[in-house]
Design an enzyme around this catalytic site. Structure first.
Site, PDB file in Angstrom:
ATOM      1  N   HIS A  51       0.847  -1.182   0.000  1.00  0.00           N
ATOM      2  CA  HIS A  51       0.000   0.000   0.000  1.00  0.00           C
ATOM      3  C   HIS A  51       0.895   1.249   0.000  1.00  0.00           C
ATOM      4  CE1 HIS A  51       0.691  -0.758   4.381  1.00  0.00           C
ATOM      5  NE2 HIS A  51       1.000   0.509   4.323  1.00  0.00           N
TER       6      HIS A  51
HETATM    7  C1  T46 Z   1       2.774   0.538   7.076  1.00  0.00           C
HETATM    8  C2  T46 Z   1       3.466  -0.740   7.366  1.00  0.00           C
HETATM    9  C3  T46 Z   1       4.929  -0.574   7.644  1.00  0.00           C
HETATM   10  C4  T46 Z   1      -4.973  -0.726  13.049  1.00  0.00           C
HETATM   11  O1  T46 Z   1      -6.120  -0.939  13.459  1.00  0.00           O
HETATM   12  N1  T46 Z   1      -4.236   0.323  13.550  1.00  0.00           N
HETATM   13  C5  T46 Z   1      -3.001   0.602  13.129  1.00  0.00           C
HETATM   14  O2  T46 Z   1      -2.377   1.566  13.622  1.00  0.00           O
HETATM   15  C6  T46 Z   1      -2.412  -0.223  12.093  1.00  0.00           C
HETATM   16  C7  T46 Z   1      -1.011   0.083  11.561  1.00  0.00           C
HETATM   17  C8  T46 Z   1      -3.148  -1.259  11.593  1.00  0.00           C
HETATM   18  N2  T46 Z   1      -4.407  -1.501  12.060  1.00  0.00           N
HETATM   19  C9  T46 Z   1      -5.136  -2.660  11.549  1.00  0.00           C
HETATM   20  C10 T46 Z   1      -5.527  -2.589  10.083  1.00  0.00           C
HETATM   21  C11 T46 Z   1      -5.511  -4.028   9.655  1.00  0.00           C
HETATM   22  O3  T46 Z   1      -6.769  -4.614   9.949  1.00  0.00           O
HETATM   23  O4  T46 Z   1      -4.293  -3.796  11.668  1.00  0.00           O
HETATM   24  C12 T46 Z   1      -4.464  -4.657  10.566  1.00  0.00           C
HETATM   25  C13 T46 Z   1      -3.136  -4.909   9.854  1.00  0.00           C
HETATM   26  O5  T46 Z   1      -2.724  -3.690   9.203  1.00  0.00           O
HETATM   27  P1  T46 Z   1      -2.053  -3.699   7.763  1.00  0.00           P
HETATM   28  O6  T46 Z   1      -2.590  -4.811   6.947  1.00  0.00           O
HETATM   29  O7  T46 Z   1      -2.168  -2.318   7.206  1.00  0.00           O
HETATM   30  O8  T46 Z   1      -0.532  -4.024   8.155  1.00  0.00           O
HETATM   31  P2  T46 Z   1       0.777  -3.934   7.267  1.00  0.00           P
HETATM   32  O9  T46 Z   1       1.860  -4.593   8.019  1.00  0.00           O
HETATM   33  O10 T46 Z   1       0.527  -4.401   5.876  1.00  0.00           O
HETATM   34  O11 T46 Z   1       1.101  -2.351   7.180  1.00  0.00           O
HETATM   35  C14 T46 Z   1       1.459  -1.661   8.357  1.00  0.00           C
HETATM   36  C15 T46 Z   1       0.799  -0.281   8.395  1.00  0.00           C
HETATM   37  O12 T46 Z   1      -0.630  -0.422   8.238  1.00  0.00           O
HETATM   38  C16 T46 Z   1       1.313   0.634   7.321  1.00  0.00           C
HETATM   39  O13 T46 Z   1       0.919   1.959   7.598  1.00  0.00           O
HETATM   40  O14 T46 Z   1       3.365   1.453   6.517  1.00  0.00           O
HETATM   41  O15 T46 Z   1       2.877  -1.494   8.425  1.00  0.00           O
END
Ligand code: T46
Length: 134
Positions: free
Chosen positions: A51
């Site tokens: 993303h």
């Molecule tokens: C990024 C990389 C390095 C939350 O509810 N609160 C939060 O602060 C975050 C970061 C995530 N979430 C929830 C959203 C999803 O349901 O946790 C779940 C996993 O998040 P995501 O799929 O976005 O995780 P990554 O590891 O793909 O990405 C994360 C960050 O979202 C992003 O900003 O830059 O780590």
């Protein structure tokens, strides 16, 4: 190193007891810190990210272990190895990121300029290319 990737050295305030790193908003970290999260226990072979963010700024530090991050502004791509608790990767602007090659002990600490807001995410690569005008 390109303008896509900005690494900051975060000073270790070590003494004979061990090491300590302090990260201060608007000082070492170039924005006010509104949120802190960390990623750990990533399973073997898993990649994360895929993303970009519209406005969010982040500093990413691999506190222990290592991983690689691919950064892509739509025109060029660069891979960074995050393998040190004194190395911070600053991500600002519209940058697609993918994170992979996590070691089992990797703890990825992320300092963010805004609270969590799903509306700030661009999670489709074609949409990302349109937004950056490629
Ligand atoms: C990024 C990389 C390095 C939350 O509810 N609160 C939060 O602060 C975050 C970061 C995530 N979430 C929830 C959203 C999803 O349901 O946790 C779940 C996993 O998040 P995501 O799929 O976005 O995780 P990554 O590891 O793909 O990405 C994360 C960050 O979202 C992003 O900003 O830059 O780590």
């Amino acid at each position: 190193m390109s303008d896509l990737v900005r690494l900051i050295d975060v000073p270790s305030l070590g003494d004979d007891r061990g090491s300590l790193v302090a990260l201060e908003g608007s000082e070492t970290v170039p924005f006010d810190i509104k949120r802190v999260y960390y990623i750990f226990g990533t399973k073997a072979g898993v990649s994360r990210g895929f993303h970009a963010h519209r406005a969010l700024k982040q500093v990413v530090v691999s506190v222990t272990g290592s991983c690689r991050m691919l950064l892509d502004d739509g025109k060029k791509k660069e891979e960074v190895l995050l393998d040190s608790p004194t190395k911070g990767l600053v991500i600002e602007g519209l940058v697609w990121r993918e994170i992979y090659d996590f070691t089992p002990d990797c703890v990825l600490l992320v300092l963010a300029s805004q609270k969590y807001d799903e509306a700030d995410y661009i999670r489709n690569y074609d949409d990302f290319l349109k937004v950056v005008g490629v």
